[in-house]
Design an enzyme around this catalytic site. Structure first.
Site, PDB file in Angstrom:
ATOM      1  CG  HIS A 174      46.789  39.404  31.368  1.00 32.35           C
ATOM      2  ND1 HIS A 174      46.449  38.918  30.134  1.00 32.35           N
ATOM      3  CD2 HIS A 174      47.028  38.317  32.154  1.00 32.35           C
ATOM      4  CE1 HIS A 174      46.469  37.588  30.167  1.00 32.35           C
ATOM      5  NE2 HIS A 174      46.820  37.202  31.380  1.00 32.35           N
ATOM      6  CG  HIS A 207      49.258  35.205  34.713  1.00 32.61           C
ATOM      7  ND1 HIS A 207      48.161  35.670  34.046  1.00 32.61           N
ATOM      8  CD2 HIS A 207      49.184  35.711  35.959  1.00 32.61           C
ATOM      9  CE1 HIS A 207      47.444  36.448  34.860  1.00 32.61           C
ATOM     10  NE2 HIS A 207      48.058  36.499  36.020  1.00 32.61           N
ATOM     11  CG  ASP A 242      47.126  31.614  33.898  1.00 34.54           C
ATOM     12  OD1 ASP A 242      46.014  31.667  34.436  1.00 34.54           O
ATOM     13  OD2 ASP A 242      47.476  32.362  32.973  1.00 34.54           O
ATOM     14  CG  HIS A 243      44.147  29.391  32.020  1.00 29.97           C
ATOM     15  ND1 HIS A 243      44.079  29.855  30.746  1.00 29.97           N
ATOM     16  CD2 HIS A 243      43.729  30.415  32.808  1.00 29.97           C
ATOM     17  CE1 HIS A 243      43.643  31.103  30.756  1.00 29.97           C
ATOM     18  NE2 HIS A 243      43.425  31.476  32.009  1.00 29.97           N
ATOM     19  CE1 TYR A 278      42.771  31.409  37.207  1.00 29.40           C
ATOM     20  CE2 TYR A 278      41.240  31.445  35.370  1.00 29.40           C
ATOM     21  CZ  TYR A 278      42.390  31.881  35.975  1.00 29.40           C
ATOM     22  OH  TYR A 278      43.206  32.798  35.346  1.00 29.40           O
TER      23      TYR A 278
HETATM   24  C1  DNO Z   1      42.794  34.569  32.497  1.00 35.92           C
HETATM   25  C2  DNO Z   1      43.382  35.721  33.136  1.00 35.92           C
HETATM   26  C3  DNO Z   1      42.818  37.017  32.636  1.00 35.92           C
HETATM   27  C4  DNO Z   1      43.404  38.140  33.417  1.00 35.92           C
HETATM   28  C5  DNO Z   1      42.958  39.466  32.968  1.00 35.92           C
HETATM   29  C6  DNO Z   1      43.807  40.528  33.611  1.00 35.92           C
HETATM   30  O1  DNO Z   1      42.816  33.542  33.049  1.00 35.92           O
HETATM   31  O2  DNO Z   1      44.752  35.677  33.072  1.00 35.92           O
HETATM   32  O3  DNO Z   1      41.430  37.034  32.834  1.00 35.92           O
HETATM   33  O4  DNO Z   1      43.024  38.030  34.740  1.00 35.92           O
HETATM   34  O5  DNO Z   1      43.018  39.587  31.606  1.00 35.92           O
HETATM   35  O6  DNO Z   1      43.152  41.720  33.532  1.00 35.92           O
END
Ligand code: DNO
Length: 357
Positions: A208, A273, A318-319, A332
């Protein structure tokens, strides 16, 4: 491309039975979130989580994350032992997850991780009120510059480590001595140890990017742009040494052309993501709805680049913002991520259709 959704385990306010009702969704992204970084995951615990997920009619295909212990990042005396523990966790994943039972997917299992020293993803505001009444995550460099992490003033949604004040003091102090070159060297050391094992187990790593992609609190961050990705992929030239293309992390830097990155790195992307951000100033942004017009990123272009380049692996919304009065884990919640997932599926369908034409 396979739609997946992150789930934080039994303590997640968003239950699997609700996730199961999102159209097109089978794949779960999960981890043993209560294991401390640097501790090896027991096979029976990974297997138990797999059973819980499968009992809900879902399939655990992506591990996010097996955290990398700080000793590994700064190259401390215990790093080999911590790397061994990391490898043991990866072996536990391979043994307990094995072939997918629900989705029949042929895709290899993916382990996501990051190499950000001390702090994982960081924001200055976890509930910025937007004009429509929703709440979003935001990062404002000026606000962050005034924060003192030792005073606990920092909003750290992604932080699993929970250091005591004195531990954090020691860590921050240590990082004052370590620059980017040393961090790269320590990263290379880690990759050379873990990639061959992950490859042999038939899985893929997904690194990531750093979020945000610039140094914070004087601590270096290196996974910030295409040049960094080229460099890390060349350290170990194996399909198992791959990245997680996180649109929102790379996307806040104007120089990062995500459509070009998706095309260039497609064969070395193991996970995606997809989220949107609205850039509000230099080194400042807020997260928006997934819909392209709501933010600054060309999500339709990214999806098209991935599909045209033959990417068939997992992706997740994501988010999300907090909408409709939902409360829970910042970024989340259920509702906005579910909306985002349907927008993304629409993009995938429309792109596939246009590719057939
Ligand atoms: C945030 C995520 C990160 C991700 C880590 C991967 O929402 O995308 O916390 O899980 O950085 O190691």
């Amino acid at each position: 491309m396979v739609l997946t959704f992150r789930w934080y385990g039994d303590s997640d306010p968003v239950g699997l039975e609700r996730i199961r009702q999102i159209p097109g969704l089978r794949g779960i992204v999960a981890a043993l979130y209560d294991q401390r970084p640097g501790e090896a995951w027991p096979v029976y615990r990974v297997a138990a989580l797999r059973e819980t997920i499968e009992a809900a009619g879902l399939d655990w295909r992506v591990v996010e994350s097996i955290p990398v212990h700080e000793e590994i990042k700064y190259g401390g005396p215990e790093r080999d032992a911590r790397i061994e523990a990391w490898i043991e966790s990866a072996r536990a994943v391979a043994e307990a997850l094995g072939p997918p039972s629900q989705s029949g997917s042929e895709e290899p299992l993916v382990i996501t991780y990051n190499f950000m020293p001390v702090f994982d993803w960081t924001r200055s505001d976890l509930g910025k009120l937007l004009p429509d009444g929703s709440k979003a995550l935001a990062y404002d460099e000026e606000v962050v510059a005034r924060m003192d992490p030792l005073e606990g003033e920092l909003e750290l949604p992604g932080w699993i480590a929970h250091y005591s004040r004195s531990e954090l003091f020691r860590l921050l102090h240590r990082w004052r001595e370590i620059g980017q070159q040393e961090l790269w060297a320590n990263f290379a050391y880690f990759l050379k140890a873990v990639v061959p094992v992950v490859e042999e187990l038939g899985m893929r790593l997904a690194l990531h990017p750093d979020d945000p992609p610039w140094p914070i609190f004087g601590i270096p961050r290196i996974i910030v742009d295409s040049e960094a990705v080229r460099r890390l992929l060349s350290i170990v030239d194996s399909p198992a040494n791959a990245i997680c293309l996180c649109s929102g992390s790379f996307g806040v830097l104007a120089g990062n052309d995500l459509v070009a990155m998706a095309r260039e790195f497609a064969s070395r992307i193991a996970f995606v993501h997809l989220r949107n951000v609205k850039v509000t100033g230099p080194r400042s942004f807020q997260e928006s709805a997934h819909w392209a017009a709501a933010g600054s990123l060309d999500l339709p272009g990214i999806v098209r680049a991935l599909l045209e380049s033959g990417y068939t692996g997992p992706f997740r919304p994501d988010h999300g913002r907090m909408i409709w009065g939902e409360e829970g884990r910042p970024g989340y919640g259920l509702h906005d991520r579910a909306l985002g997932s349907q927008y993304l599926l629409g993009l995938v369908d429309a792109t596939r259709l246009s590719m057939r034409a």
